[in-house]
Design an enzyme around this catalytic site. Structure first.
Site, PDB file in Angstrom:
ATOM      1  N   HIS A   1       0.980  -1.204  -0.029  1.00  0.00           N
ATOM      2  CA  HIS A   1       0.179  -0.019  -0.111  1.00  0.00           C
ATOM      3  C   HIS A   1       0.808   1.216  -0.162  1.00  0.00           C
ATOM      4  CE1 HIS A   1      -2.846  -2.926   2.025  1.00  0.00           C
ATOM      5  NE2 HIS A   1      -3.203  -2.850   0.514  1.00  0.00           N
TER       6      HIS A   1
ATOM      7  N   GLU B   1       1.813   3.595   3.097  1.00  0.00           N
ATOM      8  CA  GLU B   1       2.115   3.073   4.403  1.00  0.00           C
ATOM      9  C   GLU B   1       3.374   3.344   4.363  1.00  0.00           C
ATOM     10  OE1 GLU B   1      -2.157   0.227   4.557  1.00  0.00           O
ATOM     11  OE2 GLU B   1       0.078  -0.553   4.856  1.00  0.00           O
TER      12      GLU B   1
ATOM     13  N   ARG C   1      -5.181  -8.006  -2.127  1.00  0.00           N
ATOM     14  CA  ARG C   1      -6.239  -8.730  -2.226  1.00  0.00           C
ATOM     15  C   ARG C   1      -6.412  -9.406  -3.914  1.00  0.00           C
ATOM     16  NH1 ARG C   1      -6.060  -6.752   2.026  1.00  0.00           N
ATOM     17  NH2 ARG C   1      -7.363  -6.011   3.369  1.00  0.00           N
TER      18      ARG C   1
ATOM     19  N   THR D   1      -0.526 -10.284  -0.965  1.00  0.00           N
ATOM     20  CA  THR D   1       0.519 -10.383  -1.822  1.00  0.00           C
ATOM     21  C   THR D   1       1.610 -11.302  -1.229  1.00  0.00           C
ATOM     22  OG1 THR D   1       0.098  -7.877  -1.880  1.00  0.00           O
ATOM     23  CG2 THR D   1       2.441  -8.687  -2.691  1.00  0.00           C
ATOM     24  N   ARG D   2       1.811 -11.413   0.133  1.00  0.00           N
ATOM     25  CA  ARG D   2       2.852 -12.281   0.438  1.00  0.00           C
ATOM     26  C   ARG D   2       2.372 -13.678   0.468  1.00  0.00           C
ATOM     27  NH1 ARG D   2      -0.008  -9.359   4.542  1.00  0.00           N
ATOM     28  NH2 ARG D   2      -1.276 -10.610   5.597  1.00  0.00           N
TER      29      ARG D   2
ATOM     30  N   GLU E   1       2.111  -5.713  10.814  1.00  0.00           N
ATOM     31  CA  GLU E   1       1.333  -4.377  10.849  1.00  0.00           C
ATOM     32  C   GLU E   1       1.273  -3.592  11.769  1.00  0.00           C
ATOM     33  OE1 GLU E   1      -1.360  -2.424   8.885  1.00  0.00           O
ATOM     34  OE2 GLU E   1      -2.025  -4.445   8.181  1.00  0.00           O
TER      35      GLU E   1
ATOM     36  N   TYR F   1     -10.412   1.167   5.435  1.00  0.00           N
ATOM     37  CA  TYR F   1     -11.348   0.250   5.603  1.00  0.00           C
ATOM     38  C   TYR F   1     -12.663   1.052   5.781  1.00  0.00           C
ATOM     39  CZ  TYR F   1      -8.008  -3.357   6.457  1.00  0.00           C
ATOM     40  OH  TYR F   1      -6.967  -4.393   6.507  1.00  0.00           O
TER      41      TYR F   1
END
EC number: 3.5.1.15
Lengths: 314, 312
Positions: free
Chosen positions: A22, A25, A72, A168-169, A179, A289
């Site tokens: 993202h 971030e 996603r 992604t991971r 996070e 979100y």
């Protein structure tokens, strides 16, 4: 002598550290860029560690994504999608990433991927686990938790029969989400960056020790398992009519019981939590979100046990 | 006859409250949307209050702006520009807002405009006025400081000497901006929402008292005045090469002395403040200022003598 409770696991040789999945971030973005220039601190003997910016266009614009959420779209449909002119940028990018670090679910895939994220929620330094039976990852999380103690390092398990993330991971054999919050989007805080950096340091140390042949006995850790997502109260036009209640704000990982306040309407009315069992909310008031219709995520606390592990080629 | 004369000023009849000048600063957006549905709490007997959304397209997309920063667009250059096809959305918008609530500097302009903002910096409940010479806004700030006691309300004077005003509330005859933080962009926090709401209510009470003839005596007041901006250290390619030092983070409005650390590089080196005098920083680590490369705003703290004020 090796105990019979120990399983032999393949050594972990190829590791990637993803930043900028993202683009707004910033801890991961700046750490990865720093390590690309000066990677001494992430090198370990016998390991290939590759720092990598996953969504460079979103990083450049300092936005979460360009067309859709990169974190996603690592599902078989998107990874196998025909490349056409109008394909979302992130789907194309996901295929490129899968080509380099995957293919997902194959032997050629990277052994371990750390994916670095920030949240506006007060989640501290959280480790995200995708699979409750991954002995290696649970052992690593146990190691990191102990190394960081007394500082708290919650583990969030996102395994769920219906909620599929396709992160992604997830192309790695051992996917690890990191996070760290609270940090606003588009902001770089030194304290948050430092917390993330320490998690990676201890994670890599664990891999190194594991590869060298150290045996890790069975362990049990406390984790928070995802139950369901909770949306904001909305009117018939879909507009949010209540915000996170002040007594829930910043209370990620704290117990929430039946009758506790969760929302506050603009008119000052409190909406309480209704539920039979104690839950532990997380991702409380995460900026990204709102569009996903998610005010917070309910989790339950459970204990997870990993078998003892030892590298098979030591 | 015996007391020192107060400055006299006409009563205020038209007041506007703007939320969403920046489309991802949520306290003001949620408040303005609420007031547009139900303006009751804004009503006072002696004047009319008009709530509005500053940048609807940016709000829709939940971004600061679409083409350029609306809150830097209210200068003569933009307001007097002729329509062009490729001009940024905010330039068109600024002219419209100027038509509705101005024209800037004219007798028809609104008497007062509030502008509601959030910052990712720890600025608390900050009141922003163009300069200490703006008499009515300074009295309003003083009144807020006396009557809104939930949190301290530092006053930030934003206009550099010789600089033209450029903000949205400069369209009205007088104005006050609220800057509440810390709050991430796109997030609405209940605590800041209610603080902003209470400060506006308090400010409207002040206007009501003023309109009804209350005499506001002279006073001394502390305020922070901008002196300049501090840029991030950068690599030759323009990318920032250090972050705000943890000892400076969240220390808005606190003294910063010569040789205090201000930045930390990614290799852990400290960069110290090189100035000769103590300053007071604000907007420390504001998300929207990265693109401007501004790490914080430098201010001096002063006491100002504000003359008395009463209705004409």
């Amino acid at each position: 002598m090796t105990s019979c409770y120990v399983v032999h696991e393949a050594p972990v040789r190829r590791v990637a550290i993803f930043g900028g999945t993202h683009g707004n971030e910033l801890s991961g973005v700046f750490l990865v860029k720093h390590w690309q220039e000066n990677g001494d601190e992430i090198q370990r003997t016998g390991l290939e560690v590759r720092p990598f910016i996953t969504n460079p266009r979103a990083v450049k614009k300092c936005t979460r994504y360009i067309d859709c959420d990169l974190n996603r779209v690592f599902d078989p449909d998107n990874l196998g999608r025909q490349i056409t002119e109008d394909i979302p940028y992130e789907v194309r990018r996901a295929q490129e990433i899968n080509h380099v670090f995957g293919p997902k679910n194959s032997n050629d895939a990277y052994d371990l991927i750390f994916d670095l994220h920030n949240t506006t929620s007060n989640m501290g330094g959280t480790l995200i686990l995708e699979n409750s039976r991954n002995n290696f990852t649970i052992q690593m999380f146990n190691y990191i938790k102990n190394a960081l103690a007394p500082e708290c390092c919650p583990v969030f398990l996102i395994e769920h029969p219906n909620l599929k993330y396709a992160t992604t991971r997830s192309i790695a054999k051992h996917p690890v989400g990191v996070e760290v919050g609270p940090q606003p989007q588009g902001v770089l805080r030194a304290d948050i960056l430092d917390k993330m950096r320490k998690i990676i340091k201890h994670g890599l140390d664990f891999v190194h020790i594991f590869n060298e042949g150290k045996e890790f006995p069975p362990c049990t850790i406390e984790i928070y398992k995802i139950m369901e997502k909770v949306d904001y109260p909305r009117n018939k036009n879909g507009e949010i009519t209540a915000v996170i209640h002040p007594s829930l704000q910043d209370q990620d990982w704290q117990p929430l019981n039946n009758g506790d306040p969760i929302f506050l309407t603009v008119d000052g009315e409190t909406i309480n939590y209704e539920g039979d069992c104690t839950v532990y909310p997380t991702f409380v008031n995460e900026a990204a979100y709102y569009e996903k219709k998610q005010a917070f995520v309910k989790t339950v606390k459970v204990k997870l046990t990993a078998k003892g592990i030892r590298s098979s080629l030591s | 006859l015996c007391s020192s004369p107060s400055n006299r000023s006409r009563p205020l009849s038209c007041v506007a409250v703007c939320g969403g000048t920046h489309g991802n600063e949520m306290s003001g957006i949620y408040l303005a949307k609420h007031w547009l549905r139900d303006p009751m709490e804004l009503q006072r007997s002696s004047f009319a209050v008009t709530p509005f959304l500053g940048n609807p397209r940016a709000i829709e997309k939940c971004v600061r702006y679409v083409g350029q920063d609306l809150n830097r667009t209210f200068t003569t250059e933009f307001l007097s520009s002729t329509e062009a096809e490729d001009e940024p959305y905010e330039v068109v918008l600024a002219r419209e807002i100027n038509q509705t609530y101005g024209p800037k500097g004219s007798a028809q302009a609104f008497d007062f405009m509030f502008d509601l903002h959030n910052t990712t910096a720890s600025m608390g409940t900050c009141l922003i006025v163009d300069s200490e010479e703006s008499l009515l806004p300074m009295h309003m700030c003083h009144y807020i400081q006396m009557h809104y006691t939930r949190s301290p309300c530092p006053i930030y004077l934003y206009k550099l000497p010789g600089e033209e005003t450029y903000s949205i509330n400069s369209v009205a005859k007088a104005g006050l901006a609220l800057e509440l933080g810390p709050q991430p962009q796109q997030v609405v926090r209940a605590d800041l929402f209610s603080q902003m709401r209470d400060i506006i209510a308090c400010a409207l009470d002040f206007i009501e008292l003023f309109n009804k003839g209350t005499v506001f005596p002279a006073f001394e007041i502390e305020a922070y005045k901008i002196t300049g901006r501090m840029d991030y250290p950068c690599y030759p390619d323009g990318e920032i090469s250090a972050m705000v030092h943890p000892k400076l983070q969240d220390k808005d409005f606190l003294p910063l002395n010569p040789r205090d650390p201000i930045f930390q590089t990614f290799s852990g080196e400290e960069i110290l403040y090189e100035g000769n005098t103590t300053i007071y920083p604000a907007f420390i680590n504001e998300a929207a200022y990265y693109e401007k490369k501004v790490a914080f705003v430098k201010m001096e703290k002063h006491m100002f003598s504000i003359p008395g004020l009463q209705r004409d």
